[in-house]
Design an enzyme around this catalytic site. Sequence first.
Site, short mmCIF file in Angstrom:
data_model
loop_
_atom_site.label_atom_id
_atom_site.label_comp_id
_atom_site.label_asym_id
_atom_site.label_seq_id
_atom_site.Cartn_x
_atom_site.Cartn_y
_atom_site.Cartn_z
N PRO A 2 54.59 43.82 26.07
CA PRO A 2 55.87 43.82 25.37
C PRO A 2 56.32 42.43 24.94
CG PRO A 2 56.00 45.04 27.44
CD PRO A 2 54.72 44.28 27.44
N GLU A 3 56.42 42.22 23.65
CA GLU A 3 57.04 41.02 23.10
C GLU A 3 58.29 41.50 22.35
OE1 GLU A 3 54.26 38.30 21.21
OE2 GLU A 3 52.62 39.04 22.44
N LYS A 34 62.59 38.61 25.04
CA LYS A 34 61.91 39.71 25.73
C LYS A 34 62.77 40.31 26.83
CE LYS A 34 57.81 37.00 24.93
NZ LYS A 34 56.83 36.13 25.61
N ARG A 63 44.70 32.26 29.48
CA ARG A 63 44.65 33.46 28.65
C ARG A 63 43.75 33.17 27.45
NH1 ARG A 63 50.81 33.56 28.86
NH2 ARG A 63 50.17 32.71 30.82
#
Length: 303
Positions: free
Chosen positions: A2-3, A61, A284
């Site tokens: 979720p952004e 967010k 990441r």
Amino acid sequence: MPELPEVEVVRRGLERWVVGRGIGDVSVLHPRSIRRHAAGAGDFSGRLAGRAVTAARRRGKYLWLTLDSGEALLAHLGMSGQLLVQPAERAPERHLRVRVPLDGDGGELRFVDQRTFGHLMVDSLVADTAQVRPDTAAAVGADLAVPSVIRHIARDPLDSAFDDRAFAEALRRRRTTLKRALLDQSLISGVGNIYADEALWRARLHGERATADLERPRVATLLEQVRAVLRDALEDGGTSFDGLYVNVNGESGYFERGLKVYGRRDLPCERCGALIRRVAFMNRSSFSCPKCQPEPWFSEAAP
DNA sequence: TATCTGACCTGCGCGC
DNA sequence: TGCGCGCAGGTCAGAT
């Protein structure tokens, strides 16, 4: 993951299905999901029971439900969090963490979170001190208070009061690189790894480029593309991988098919045909086009 | 003070 | 078939 677009879709769902309803006896099924509520599960439930939800708000967010007590139920979905509105009799989801019964039709708000990076807490509202564009200050001033723990979170680029000039100046003062800056929620909120990569690709900028020597027109282009990718994703209901992001009705978004670089390692760039590269970045991944987004120690592509 | 790094966490896919 | 490992990444505390 979720952004901003995914969180906004959830907020809209909460606005439709939860605002105006009263809260019953809350059940905390996993303590980690309320780890930032320092007073513990009993206090968390006590502050919610009997209260009514008056509005659903969002910054970046984070999203929160304002309560008639003057406090707010703050939520961050983390990596895999979901806020679902379900009939109370429906079987519990495998990773159900918190149940919030709602009055009316017997439904309940459920916080489901596989990886438990998300969290809920009840927090007090304080005056909003985030940077405001001068010409919108009067309108915004009468608008919002924010939960105290997210005072440091900047406005997001879809916020009408987001100050482009102040952002450009702050960016040039930093001694860091572009992608790090885009992920810094105290500088610009709502952008995560996926949309940072997508916006940089659209702007033809390399994420390792130094922020300090980014010319003002380039900053404007970058902001324009950040907004464009967020709006496109919002129109498609957000991006969902493995069903980990869903709206309050449990439905996934469709923007995954609109991604141009993220997750496309060794596939051809749609603009130039070069193979998309993946590099490790901050524990990441970063995806970019080696031709459209040349490394900054060589020459940059023309905007 | 500003910036960077690692830990947190769980499920899935892959190789052996 | 089962085990172990790598990977996914937002936030924040602690280190530099």
